[in-house]
Design an enzyme around this catalytic site. Structure first.
Site, PDB file in Angstrom:
ATOM      1  N   HIS A 127       2.235  10.915 -40.893  1.00 66.19           N
ATOM      2  CA  HIS A 127       2.807  12.338 -41.234  1.00 66.19           C
ATOM      3  C   HIS A 127       2.462  12.453 -42.665  1.00 66.19           C
ATOM      4  O   HIS A 127       1.742  11.992 -43.047  1.00 66.19           O
ATOM      5  CB  HIS A 127       4.505  10.774 -41.350  1.00 66.19           C
ATOM      6  CG  HIS A 127       4.488  10.233 -40.412  1.00 66.19           C
ATOM      7  ND1 HIS A 127       5.785   9.203 -39.720  1.00 66.19           N
ATOM      8  CD2 HIS A 127       5.411  11.002 -38.746  1.00 66.19           C
ATOM      9  CE1 HIS A 127       5.556   8.948 -38.930  1.00 66.19           C
ATOM     10  NE2 HIS A 127       5.848  10.064 -38.314  1.00 66.19           N
ATOM     11  N   GLY A 128       2.878  13.856 -42.793  1.00 66.75           N
ATOM     12  CA  GLY A 128       2.279  14.589 -43.861  1.00 66.75           C
ATOM     13  C   GLY A 128       2.407  14.129 -45.348  1.00 66.75           C
ATOM     14  O   GLY A 128       2.370  14.277 -45.841  1.00 66.75           O
ATOM     15  N   ASP A 129       3.659  13.006 -44.865  1.00 64.84           N
ATOM     16  CA  ASP A 129       4.386  13.226 -45.999  1.00 64.84           C
ATOM     17  C   ASP A 129       4.028  11.607 -46.995  1.00 64.84           C
ATOM     18  O   ASP A 129       5.074  10.887 -47.919  1.00 64.84           O
ATOM     19  CB  ASP A 129       5.832  14.146 -46.559  1.00 64.84           C
ATOM     20  CG  ASP A 129       6.741  12.697 -45.189  1.00 64.84           C
ATOM     21  OD1 ASP A 129       6.121  11.790 -44.666  1.00 64.84           O
ATOM     22  OD2 ASP A 129       7.750  12.772 -45.721  1.00 64.84           O
ATOM     23  N   GLU A 130       3.623  11.061 -46.097  1.00 64.96           N
ATOM     24  CA  GLU A 130       2.727   9.360 -46.248  1.00 64.96           C
ATOM     25  C   GLU A 130       1.411   9.432 -46.482  1.00 64.96           C
ATOM     26  O   GLU A 130       0.511   9.087 -45.657  1.00 64.96           O
ATOM     27  CB  GLU A 130       3.182   8.437 -45.035  1.00 64.96           C
ATOM     28  CG  GLU A 130       4.646   8.788 -44.883  1.00 64.96           C
ATOM     29  CD  GLU A 130       5.521   8.823 -43.647  1.00 64.96           C
ATOM     30  OE1 GLU A 130       4.397   7.124 -43.004  1.00 64.96           O
ATOM     31  OE2 GLU A 130       6.723   8.403 -43.324  1.00 64.96           O
ATOM     32  N   ASN A 188       3.486  11.355 -34.276  1.00 65.42           N
ATOM     33  CA  ASN A 188       4.411   9.724 -33.832  1.00 65.42           C
ATOM     34  C   ASN A 188       5.809  10.002 -32.683  1.00 65.42           C
ATOM     35  O   ASN A 188       5.331   9.361 -32.648  1.00 65.42           O
ATOM     36  CB  ASN A 188       4.809   8.891 -35.432  1.00 65.42           C
ATOM     37  CG  ASN A 188       4.375   7.290 -34.278  1.00 65.42           C
ATOM     38  OD1 ASN A 188       2.810   6.643 -33.662  1.00 65.42           O
ATOM     39  ND2 ASN A 188       5.322   6.751 -34.966  1.00 65.42           N
ATOM     40  N   ARG A 189       5.618  11.136 -32.301  1.00 61.90           N
ATOM     41  CA  ARG A 189       6.797  11.295 -31.318  1.00 61.90           C
ATOM     42  C   ARG A 189       6.053  12.291 -29.789  1.00 61.90           C
ATOM     43  O   ARG A 189       6.814  12.557 -29.393  1.00 61.90           O
ATOM     44  CB  ARG A 189       7.175  11.639 -31.795  1.00 61.90           C
ATOM     45  CG  ARG A 189       8.568  11.036 -33.030  1.00 61.90           C
ATOM     46  CD  ARG A 189       9.017   9.734 -32.127  1.00 61.90           C
ATOM     47  NE  ARG A 189      10.109   9.214 -33.803  1.00 61.90           N
ATOM     48  CZ  ARG A 189       9.694   8.844 -34.797  1.00 61.90           C
ATOM     49  NH1 ARG A 189       8.189   8.613 -34.768  1.00 61.90           N
ATOM     50  NH2 ARG A 189      10.130   8.148 -36.235  1.00 61.90           N
ATOM     51  N   HIS A 228       1.422   3.879 -42.485  1.00 56.43           N
ATOM     52  CA  HIS A 228       2.566   4.419 -42.715  1.00 56.43           C
ATOM     53  C   HIS A 228       2.518   3.869 -44.331  1.00 56.43           C
ATOM     54  O   HIS A 228       2.668   2.812 -45.527  1.00 56.43           O
ATOM     55  CB  HIS A 228       4.455   4.429 -42.389  1.00 56.43           C
ATOM     56  CG  HIS A 228       3.204   5.146 -39.968  1.00 56.43           C
ATOM     57  ND1 HIS A 228       3.835   6.177 -40.129  1.00 56.43           N
ATOM     58  CD2 HIS A 228       2.402   4.335 -39.861  1.00 56.43           C
ATOM     59  CE1 HIS A 228       3.251   6.206 -39.245  1.00 56.43           C
ATOM     60  NE2 HIS A 228       2.503   5.127 -38.695  1.00 56.43           N
ATOM     61  N   TYR A 288      13.904   0.412 -35.303  1.00 59.62           N
ATOM     62  CA  TYR A 288      14.843   1.324 -34.583  1.00 59.62           C
ATOM     63  C   TYR A 288      13.840   1.877 -32.987  1.00 59.62           C
ATOM     64  O   TYR A 288      12.707   1.588 -33.924  1.00 59.62           O
ATOM     65  CB  TYR A 288      15.229   2.144 -35.532  1.00 59.62           C
ATOM     66  CG  TYR A 288      13.654   2.817 -36.361  1.00 59.62           C
ATOM     67  CD1 TYR A 288      13.814   3.950 -35.378  1.00 59.62           C
ATOM     68  CD2 TYR A 288      12.990   2.131 -37.282  1.00 59.62           C
ATOM     69  CE1 TYR A 288      11.804   4.544 -36.252  1.00 59.62           C
ATOM     70  CE2 TYR A 288      12.046   3.376 -38.149  1.00 59.62           C
ATOM     71  CZ  TYR A 288      11.385   3.912 -37.371  1.00 59.62           C
ATOM     72  OH  TYR A 288      10.056   4.186 -38.320  1.00 59.62           O
ATOM     73  N   GLU A 310       3.142  -0.106 -42.122  1.00 58.68           N
ATOM     74  CA  GLU A 310       4.566   0.365 -43.347  1.00 58.68           C
ATOM     75  C   GLU A 310       3.508  -0.429 -45.061  1.00 58.68           C
ATOM     76  O   GLU A 310       4.056  -1.857 -44.693  1.00 58.68           O
ATOM     77  CB  GLU A 310       5.633  -0.054 -43.207  1.00 58.68           C
ATOM     78  CG  GLU A 310       6.457   0.641 -41.990  1.00 58.68           C
ATOM     79  CD  GLU A 310       6.538   2.331 -42.312  1.00 58.68           C
ATOM     80  OE1 GLU A 310       6.037   2.818 -43.100  1.00 58.68           O
ATOM     81  OE2 GLU A 310       6.544   2.597 -41.081  1.00 58.68           O
TER      82      GLU A 310
END
Length: 490
Positions: A127-130, A188-189, A228, A288, A310
């Site tokens: 993810h670009g913001d991680e 990731n989807r 992540h 989730y 994470e």
């Protein structure tokens, strides 16, 4: 003069009007009736948008400060390749939507060569913001380079594992400071999913997703992890459920995944003491459900045991915190890679006929999952939870399967299999299903010889030959893998 006085009075009137209007807007007074009904909303939305844009603009500058840009990352990776060329190889697995190369680092004592060793990959910045993962993977590469032949753990990893690092899977998202890639797709989807088939058309997937899938077609990875941010937990499959509800949904290797996740969690500075996640680990679906995730796809389609890690409560912490985050995650990252050779069952599959490697399959009774041996060396690496008894089965088309029971404790075990070719009698023909290319006439002559007066002599010859083969198998020396406590040949 009169004109100047009029202009002055008019200006004062406008000033008073503006002052009254401003006061009325702030307090909701009488002048409200003179304005459009949504005037306040327009002003407030406009101000809010300007303020949000200003905050985002400041945030983008502040967040990126101290982090490597994509150009910086490329330069650092290439410099690492030059500085540590004896144990590394730099290559690209593809390009992003905007054409940024997806640079990878391979670390091994024989980079680029195929060996009967397990392969592990770390992927950052999905993810670009991680972006913490992309920074920590450079820390990891540098630590291994500096400590090879000095630190036992670094030496173990370099000499017994082919470690691949992809610091940034989503360089476009990083540049844009957003979660998705340049097409605003959450990578990731974007993988094929076992429950929902929207992503099954490979041509419609994102270039970053295709690059990962092709990467795993080229290299047979034993295990992997993605890094992540936004929480502090080691996540393992399954990520989704068949009915989209949230509950624990374990995969066939649930015990092995819990074992892997616990290695990371317990090696971490404080992950295992989490108050939100027991022991610092979680089943993805119990946290989730998500669909099209890379973690489940790795396990189902690539034979690769992948964790989703994470590693920071803050998605984008201040760059000054990166050394601390590396300190907190260092032993976790190292121990997870080392677990490939320090735990589990490893070995090779051979033919008893000529000793050649057989690219067969390994299964464990009670676990509905098959591990494929390598094509060149027929080596397999089966991750299993420690402190349990397992029945391991080796199979290969055209050969008799073999099985043996083992007790797997804290250490690893080397378990080699020597398989006998299948021999079957079809009608009156004794035939090796793989090696016999006889024509019909030869088959007939063989049958006549076998069932003729020479049958007893032939039978005795077969018994003696089988006895000699058995002795040969027992005496055959088999290489023992590094880190294993004991070697068994069956």
């Amino acid at each position: 003069m009169f004109l100047k006085m009029n202009n002055l009075l008019f200006s004062l009137h406008l000033l008073l009007l503006a002052s009254s209007l401003s006061s009325s807007l702030a307090k909701g007074g009488a002048f409200q009736s003179l304005l459009p009904s949504d005037f306040n909303d327009r002003i407030n939305v406009s101000r809010a948008r300007r303020l949000l844009d200003e905050v985002e603009s400041r945030a983008r500058v502040d967040l990126a400060q101290g982090y490597m840009t994509n150009s910086d990352l490329e330069r650092v990776i290439k410099e690492f390749g030059q500085r540590c060329s004896n144990i590394s190889r730099i290559y690209s697995i593809g390009k992003s939507v905007n054409g940024v190369p997806l640079w990878a680092i391979e670390i091994s004592d024989k980079p680029g060569e195929e060996e009967p060793e397990p392969a592990f990959k770390y992927i950052g910045n999905v993810h670009g913001d991680e972006p913490v993962g992309r920074e920590l993977l450079i820390y990891l590469a540098n630590w291994l380079c500096h400590n090879y032949l000095k630190d036992p753990l670094a030496t173990l990893i370099v000499e017994n594992v082919h470690l691949h690092l992809l610091p940034s899977m989503n360089p476009d998202g990083f540049s844009l400071r957003k979660r998705g890639n340049a097409n605003n797709i959450d990578l990731n989807r974007d993988f094929p999913d076992q429950f929902f088939f929207a992503n099954n058309d490979e041509d419609s997937r994102q270039p970053e997703t295709k690059a990962i899938m092709n990467w795993l077609r080229d290299i047979q990875f034993t295990a992997s992890a993605t890094l992540h941010g936004g929480a502090l937990v080691a996540n393992y499959p399954w990520d989704g459920t068949i009915d989209k509800r949230t509950y624990y949904y374990g995969c066939p290797d649930d015990d092995a995944f819990r074992f892997m996740a616990s290695i990371y969690s317990h090696s971490h500075y404080n992950m295992s003491s989490s108050k939100e996640f027991i022991d610092g680990i979680t089943n993805g679906a119990a946290w989730y459900p998500l669909y099209g995730g890379m973690q489940d796809w790795n396990y189902i389609h690539a034979g690769c045991f992948e964790l989703t890690l994470e590693i920071s409560d803050n998605k984008w912490p201040n760059a000054a915190e990166l050394p601390i985050l590396w300190k907190y995650n260092k032993m976790s990252m190292l121990n997870l890679v080392a677990s490939l050779v320090k735990t589990g069952v490893h070995g090779r599959i051979y033919s008893s006929g000529d000793g050649r490697p057989l690219p067969g399959f390994i299964t464990v009774s009670g676990i509905n999952y098959t591990v494929r041996a390598g094509g060149t060396f027929a080596d397999y690496h089966r991750l299993l939870a420690a402190r349990d008894r397992y029945e391991v089965v080796a199979t290969m088309p055209g050969y008799k399967s073999k099985n043996t029971s083992i007790w797997l404790d804290e250490g690893a075990m080397t378990l080699d299999f020597v398989l006998d070719p299948e021999v079957s009698i079809k009608g009156s023909v004794l035939q090796n299903v793989y090696d016999c290319n006889c024509d019909s006439k030869s088959k007939l002559e063989f049958v006549q010889f076998l069932w003729g007066s020479h049958f007893e002599v032939f039978f005795i010859f077969i018994v003696i030959l089988g006895f000699l083969c058995l002795l040969f198998q027992r005496r055959k020396k088999v290489k023992q893998s590094t880190g294993a406590k004991r070697t068994v040949v069956v």
